[in-house]
Design a protein around this motif. Structure first.
Motif, PDB file in Angstrom:
ATOM      1  N   MET A  20       0.842  -1.193   0.000  1.00 27.03           N
ATOM      2  CA  MET A  20       0.000   0.000   0.000  1.00 27.03           C
ATOM      3  C   MET A  20       0.880   1.246   0.000  1.00 27.03           C
ATOM      4  N   LYS A  21       0.302   2.349  -0.434  1.00 33.69           N
ATOM      5  CA  LYS A  21       1.119   3.560  -0.557  1.00 33.69           C
ATOM      6  C   LYS A  21       1.362   4.234   0.782  1.00 33.69           C
ATOM      7  N   HIS A  22       0.552   3.911   1.829  1.00 27.86           N
ATOM      8  CA  HIS A  22       0.716   4.549   3.123  1.00 27.86           C
ATOM      9  C   HIS A  22       1.520   3.656   4.054  1.00 27.86           C
ATOM     10  N   GLU A  23       2.391   4.288   4.862  1.00 22.64           N
ATOM     11  CA  GLU A  23       3.085   3.550   5.910  1.00 22.64           C
ATOM     12  C   GLU A  23       2.104   3.121   6.995  1.00 22.64           C
ATOM     13  N   THR A  24       1.067   3.932   7.193  1.00 22.54           N
ATOM     14  CA  THR A  24       0.025   3.608   8.165  1.00 22.54           C
ATOM     15  C   THR A  24      -1.327   3.810   7.496  1.00 22.54           C
ATOM     16  N   PHE A  25      -2.366   3.247   8.109  1.00 23.66           N
ATOM     17  CA  PHE A  25      -3.712   3.567   7.647  1.00 23.66           C
ATOM     18  C   PHE A  25      -3.965   5.058   7.870  1.00 23.66           C
ATOM     19  N   PRO A  26      -4.837   5.675   7.058  1.00 19.97           N
ATOM     20  CA  PRO A  26      -5.048   7.130   7.165  1.00 19.97           C
ATOM     21  C   PRO A  26      -5.555   7.539   8.540  1.00 19.97           C
ATOM     22  N   ARG A  27      -5.128   8.761   8.966  1.00 20.75           N
ATOM     23  CA  ARG A  27      -5.530   9.257  10.284  1.00 20.75           C
ATOM     24  C   ARG A  27      -6.054  10.691  10.238  1.00 20.75           C
ATOM     25  N   GLU A  28      -6.136  11.275   9.061  1.00 26.71           N
ATOM     26  CA  GLU A  28      -6.599  12.655   8.956  1.00 26.71           C
ATOM     27  C   GLU A  28      -8.125  12.717   8.950  1.00 26.71           C
ATOM     28  N   THR A  29      -8.661  13.826   9.463  1.00 28.60           N
ATOM     29  CA  THR A  29     -10.112  13.977   9.585  1.00 28.60           C
ATOM     30  C   THR A  29     -10.695  14.964   8.569  1.00 28.60           C
ATOM     31  N   THR A  30      -9.848  15.585   7.769  1.00 28.93           N
ATOM     32  CA  THR A  30     -10.320  16.607   6.825  1.00 28.93           C
ATOM     33  C   THR A  30     -11.388  16.036   5.894  1.00 28.93           C
ATOM     34  N   GLY A  31     -12.519  16.747   5.821  1.00 26.97           N
ATOM     35  CA  GLY A  31     -13.582  16.359   4.895  1.00 26.97           C
ATOM     36  C   GLY A  31     -14.502  15.258   5.373  1.00 26.97           C
ATOM     37  N   LEU A  32     -14.263  14.727   6.579  1.00 26.42           N
ATOM     38  CA  LEU A  32     -15.082  13.624   7.074  1.00 26.42           C
ATOM     39  C   LEU A  32     -16.317  14.140   7.801  1.00 26.42           C
ATOM     40  N   SER A  33     -17.413  13.417   7.680  1.00 25.05           N
ATOM     41  CA  SER A  33     -18.622  13.749   8.421  1.00 25.05           C
ATOM     42  C   SER A  33     -18.424  13.436   9.891  1.00 25.05           C
ATOM     43  N   GLU A  34     -19.088  14.164  10.754  1.00 29.59           N
ATOM     44  CA  GLU A  34     -18.998  13.940  12.187  1.00 29.59           C
ATOM     45  C   GLU A  34     -19.785  12.696  12.570  1.00 29.59           C
ATOM     46  N   ALA A  35     -19.206  11.893  13.435  1.00 27.99           N
ATOM     47  CA  ALA A  35     -19.885  10.673  13.892  1.00 27.99           C
ATOM     48  C   ALA A  35     -21.179  11.037  14.614  1.00 27.99           C
ATOM     49  N   THR A  36     -22.198  10.199  14.427  1.00 26.89           N
ATOM     50  CA  THR A  36     -23.499  10.420  15.052  1.00 26.89           C
ATOM     51  C   THR A  36     -23.715   9.421  16.176  1.00 26.89           C
ATOM     52  N   ARG A  37     -24.787   9.602  16.928  1.00 30.53           N
ATOM     53  CA  ARG A  37     -25.156   8.642  17.957  1.00 30.53           C
ATOM     54  C   ARG A  37     -25.872   7.464  17.310  1.00 30.53           C
TER      55      ARG A  37
END
Length: 575
Positions: A1-18
């Motif tokens: 895979m191209k990443h050393e780690t799985f992605p960890r950035e939050t940019t552009g992500l929807s906020e988690a709901t209940r």
């Protein structure tokens, strides 16, 4: 895979709901989506994974003997399956890589799910389970029996997931796409999440009886749950009700186990749901009990401790198996090889760095193999519990009386735990003890006491094994075969002759369900149908598997890192 780690950035992500509670009727269809979300935990916003945008995922409420269709769409980070934990469903929908092709990112898979047993179940990944579960992929299933008298009366019911998560520098601690880490002890978290929240607040009425379905979704942590100031009655576990209802002070829940307790809030005020260990008490949730009384009154019903005839019959049925020889004996064993440093070495216990030897051996406190460590040249001595206390000679610590040991060894062991605990800024706790209590107290590792050593362990240097003691076969080489209708007595032996003796939650997929017959030769005092059993350090547990479902099934340790490192096997059941 191209990443050393799985992605960890939050940019552009929807906020988690209940999470929602979804009532499903027989024949209903439901869409479940795996996706990345931004989740607020304490002061941090971190990237996590969710089912339908919530952590935990939706709670599915179904009726016993119903069937539903779930369409799972994978919009996550990697290929996926969904395992329907504890359900005796059709084998091809069990959700493992051996029963289906993994769901590629962007694709959908249709699961047809049946619910033959009452109780509390859950769903979670079965590919890179260590990553998916830690990141938030879990949700409950409550299966309601047709008999309204099956459970004792309660005003309402509530499903709670118990979890922890490791936050480092404002993000979920990194995962490698290539390999699993923290293989020795499993990945302990430094933030508690109860139903996805780090500071869960609940409400109740005075005299209300609330049924709690508690599910341990953590990668490795064992929870010991108590609710001081309220009465707690044990009524059920994995797959239904207990033989006998009883009041309890706390309930022990290993990874993937479920416990059902009825709680009576007799008086108004604030109550705290706690995780109690020998060393400290953690606050899980606060419950504000209002003075408004609950109707109808159920206190008298709560104080009746019923005995369930179906489980009494099971006790009579299994009695002949108590003294019989096991059909299968399965041992839990660890092999660790972290290499030997160049030059002079000493041997030390990663969990008890004060245990040092000039020769290889085992720690007299926990049984773990001593690891080779470079011998210090210019020795400075320090206290494992108070590393700021140093000396040129091996005196005793003026703060706690512990013998001072070479300071270099502390960096390999006990000091890691102190540093790890220092960063537990989200984890509220009340420390009731100033003494260090051995982390394997009661046969359980309550905390990660060798953080850096644990972090560096992978399947390449730490091998967990399930060993068939009859044939010597290990893990995937085990080839058990049964038939529907078999009653199989399995002896689970948690070997002390192991490089790292520790507790293991042993899980059997939907070939059947089992009863715990005995622990260390003592008959189990209260029977309940199970799919997971905690086998403590050095313990021997006998179970009786009721084989009911044909197919190709898995059995494994449910510490996610152990499962991912190979501590699993499959077996076949024929009609």
């Amino acid at each position: 895979m191209k990443h050393e780690t799985f992605p960890r950035e939050t940019t552009g992500l929807s906020e988690a709901t209940r999470p929602e509670v979804i009532d499903l009727q027989d024949g209903d269809e439901f869409d479940l989506r795996i996706e990345a979300v931004a989740k607020r935990i304490g002061e941090e916003t971190v990237r996590m994974l969710a089912y339908n945008g919530s952590i935990p995922g939706p709670t599915l409420k179904v009726k016993q003997d119903s069937k539903v269709v779930v369409h799972v769409t994978n919009e996550g980070d990697h290929e996926a399956t969904v395992h329907w934990h504890g359900l005796r469903l059709e084998n091809r929908f069990d959700g493992t890589h051996e029963t289906q092709a993994p769901i590629p990112v962007g694709q959908t898979f249709k699961y047809e799910i049946s619910f033959p047993d009452p109780g509390a179940y859950w769903y979670h990944p079965h590919i890179r389970e260590d990553y998916g579960q830690e990141m938030g992929l879990y949700g409950n299933i409550l299966v309601a029996p047709p008999d309204p008298e099956y459970w004792p009366p309660a005003h309402r019911e509530l499903a709670l997931t118990l979890d922890d998560i490791l936050i480092e520098e404002g993000k979920v601690a990194a995962f490698s796409p290539r390999e699993t880490t923290h293989v020795a002890m499993g990945r302990f978290g430094n933030v508690m999440l109860i139903s996805g929240e780090a500071a869960l607040e609940l409400e109740a009425k005075q005299s209300e009886v609330v049924r709690l379905y508690l599910t341990n979704t953590a990668n490795t942590r064992v929870f010991n749950v108590a609710l001081p100031g309220a009465q707690m009655k044990l009524v059920g576990a994995d797959s239904g009700h207990y033989e006998r209802e009883e009041l309890v002070e706390q309930v022990l829940i290993a990874p993937s186990e479920r416990v059902v307790v009825d709680v009576l809030f007799a008086d108004a005020g604030t109550r705290t749901l706690e995780h109690q260990t020998p060393e400290r008490t953690y606050r899980l949730a606060t419950i504000a009990v209002r003075e408004e009384g609950a109707e109808p009154p159920l206190a008298d019903d709560f104080e009746r401790f019923r005995t369930n005839a179906d489980m009494v019959s099971e006790r009579k049925r299994v009695e002949p198996y108590l003294d019989s020889e096991p059909d299968k004996t399965l041992a839990f064993v660890a092999e660790m090889d972290l290499g030997t440093p160049e030059g002079p070495v000493v041997y030390a216990c990663p969990m008890h760095p004060e245990v040092v030897s000039e020769e290889p051996g085992r720690c007299p406190k926990c049984g773990m193999a001593l690891l080779a460590t470079a011998a210090p040249s210019d020795v400075t001595y320090a206290c494992p519990m108070h590393p700021e206390v140093t000396s040129e000679t091996p005196d005793k610590c003026p703060k706690c009386g512990m013998k001072l040991i070479p300071a270099d060894l502390i960096s390999e062991g006990g000091h890691e735990h102190a540093e790890h605990a220092h960063h537990e800024h989200h984890m509220e706790h009340d420390d009731h003890s100033h003494e260090h209590v051995h982390d394997t107290a009661h046969g359980i590792e309550w905390e990660d006491d060798m953080v850096e050593v644990n972090r560096m362990t992978t399947p390449a240097n730490m091998r967990w094994k399930l060993v068939d003691r009859s044939t010597g076969a290990e893990n995937a080489a085990i080839g058990w075969r049964f038939r529907v209708g078999d009653q199989v007595k399995i002896r689970l032996v948690n070997e002390m002759d192991s490089d790292h003796p520790m507790p293991h939650p042993f899980h059997i997929h939907g070939a059947g369900r089992f009863l715990i017959l005995s622990r260390d030769g003592e008959p189990e005092p209260n029977l309940v149908w199970k799919d997971t059993v905690l086998v403590r350090t050095g313990e021997t547990v006998d179970i009786l598997l009721d084989v009911t479902n044909p197919g190709h099934w898995m059995a494994h340790c449910h510490i996610a890192e152990h499962h991912e490192s190979g501590m699993m096997f499959s077996f076949d059941v024929e009609q």
